[in-house]
Design a protein around this motif. Structure first.
Motif, PDB file in Angstrom:
ATOM      1  N   TYR A  89       0.832  -1.207   0.000  1.00 13.65           N
ATOM      2  CA  TYR A  89       0.000   0.000   0.000  1.00 13.65           C
ATOM      3  C   TYR A  89       0.867   1.258   0.000  1.00 13.65           C
ATOM      4  N   LYS A 188       1.820  -5.378   3.808  1.00 19.09           N
ATOM      5  CA  LYS A 188       0.708  -6.175   4.330  1.00 19.09           C
ATOM      6  C   LYS A 188       1.209  -7.013   5.500  1.00 19.09           C
ATOM      7  N   LYS A 190       0.016  -9.990   8.756  1.00 19.58           N
ATOM      8  CA  LYS A 190      -0.975 -10.975   9.180  1.00 19.58           C
ATOM      9  C   LYS A 190      -1.896 -10.399  10.245  1.00 19.58           C
ATOM     10  N   SER A 191      -3.121 -10.904  10.286  1.00 23.04           N
ATOM     11  CA  SER A 191      -4.154 -10.334  11.153  1.00 23.04           C
ATOM     12  C   SER A 191      -3.798 -10.407  12.631  1.00 23.04           C
ATOM     13  N   ARG A 194      -1.977  -7.302  13.551  1.00 24.00           N
ATOM     14  CA  ARG A 194      -2.583  -5.992  13.274  1.00 24.00           C
ATOM     15  C   ARG A 194      -3.361  -5.449  14.466  1.00 24.00           C
ATOM     16  N   ASP A 196      -6.490  -4.640  14.912  1.00 20.31           N
ATOM     17  CA  ASP A 196      -7.844  -4.285  14.490  1.00 20.31           C
ATOM     18  C   ASP A 196      -7.839  -3.891  13.020  1.00 20.31           C
ATOM     19  N   GLU A 197      -9.025  -3.572  12.491  1.00 16.27           N
ATOM     20  CA  GLU A 197      -9.175  -3.290  11.065  1.00 16.27           C
ATOM     21  C   GLU A 197      -8.609  -1.935  10.650  1.00 16.27           C
ATOM     22  N   TYR A 198      -8.293  -1.090  11.606  1.00 16.31           N
ATOM     23  CA  TYR A 198      -7.787   0.249  11.294  1.00 16.31           C
ATOM     24  C   TYR A 198      -6.264   0.329  11.365  1.00 16.31           C
ATOM     25  N   PHE A 199      -5.615  -0.817  11.425  1.00 17.12           N
ATOM     26  CA  PHE A 199      -4.154  -0.849  11.576  1.00 17.12           C
ATOM     27  C   PHE A 199      -3.452  -0.045  10.485  1.00 17.12           C
ATOM     28  N   TYR A 200      -3.792  -0.305   9.226  1.00 13.69           N
ATOM     29  CA  TYR A 200      -3.087   0.362   8.122  1.00 13.69           C
ATOM     30  C   TYR A 200      -3.326   1.869   8.131  1.00 13.69           C
ATOM     31  N   ARG A 202      -3.856   3.697  10.707  1.00 12.27           N
ATOM     32  CA  ARG A 202      -3.071   4.260  11.811  1.00 12.27           C
ATOM     33  C   ARG A 202      -1.601   4.435  11.435  1.00 12.27           C
TER      34      ARG A 202
END
Length: 276
Positions: A89, A188, A190-191, A194, A196-200, A202
């Protein structure tokens, strides 16, 4: 974190967060550079090379971890590769001023490391609780300078026993000095690492905040909507569409991505099967 703990963290990163392709390519690069070898050599320049002969039948992950354990030069090669490898990303920003004066001031005070400096030893990691964050600078040429932020992530696998994993997660801020553009790149993960879903989101926000606070500059996101629309409508282009997000009138969204071995988006028949 001392160098021994840093080395262990790198090995955990190879085990938990690196692909087989990455490890294979890294080993080939290390062998070409003479930093590792798989056969006995009598040449003097091989004295500092890591002998992986006994691990030749092991996996690429095991071989790379052994090389890390035995050579600081291998670690340095991996650190340099982090500046040039591809990331999943990225986001582009316009920067309102060149902060070279503040960057040089921070470097002299030890608040920024330089990868090519004789005093450089290894990247300094930081976690969520860190008050001191020291990125590593890597000057590509007069037009491009990269700053690497080295985040220390901790996660727990859903298994019994020793399930704690600590990895190094590099984030790049690439300054295109002649364009007044900054690109932030992240990989990228692994979950279980991370949180939570807002990791990237942040991670992007963190780098933007750090740059604006420490370098007294303003970063404004570049709107690529027009450029992407233009590229997607070209009949002949060197750009290959690997994914597309469609916004429907109902408000719903559909995201299409190519498969591992495909060069095209899913066809209508495949979509019908997905609907079923």
């Amino acid at each position: 974190m001392d160098q021994s703990a840093y080395k262990a963290c790198l090995q955990d990163t190879i085990n938990e967060a690196s692909t087989k392709t990455y490890c294979s390519n890294m080993l080939k690069s290390l062998e070409q550079s003479g930093l590792i070898h798989y056969e006995d050599h009598l040449l003097a320049e091989q004295e500092q090379s890591v002998d992986l002969t006994e691990f030749k039948t092991e996996s690429e992950v095991v071989q790379l971890c052994k090389a890390i354990d035995r050579s600081d030069k291998v670690i340095r090669a991996i650190e340099e590769n982090e500046f040039t490898t591809a990331y999943k990303y990225s986001v582009l920003f316009e920067i309102d001023r060149s902060p070279e004066d503040l960057i040089e001031s921070m470097y002299k005070k030890g608040e920024i490391q330089d990868f090519h400096s004789e005093s450089f030893t290894f990247d300094l990691l930081f976690d969520e609780a860190s008050n001191i964050i020291v990125p590593t600078r890597y000057k590509v040429d007069d037009k491009v300078t990269i700053y690497k932020f080295n985040r220390h992530l901790t996660g727990f696998l859903p298994i019994e026993g020793n399930n704690k994993r600590e990895i190094k997660y590099p984030i790049l801020a690439v300054f295109f000095n002649d364009l007044n553009v900054v690109e932030i790149r992240i990989g990228k993960i692994k979950s279980f690492l991370r949180g939570d879903e807002y990791f990237y989101v942040r991670q992007f926000d963190f780098v933007v905040d750090w740059l604006q606070t420490n370098l007294a500059c303003q970063l404004n996101p570049i709107d690529l909507t027009t450029a992407i629309d233009h590229i997607s409508k070209l009949e002949e282009t060197n750009v290959i569409v690997s994914g597309q997000l469609m916004n429907l009138k109902s408000g719903a969204k559909a995201k299409l991505e190519v498969g591992n071995n495909d060069d095209y988006l899913p066809l209508l028949g495949e979509l019908k099967e997905l609907i079923k």
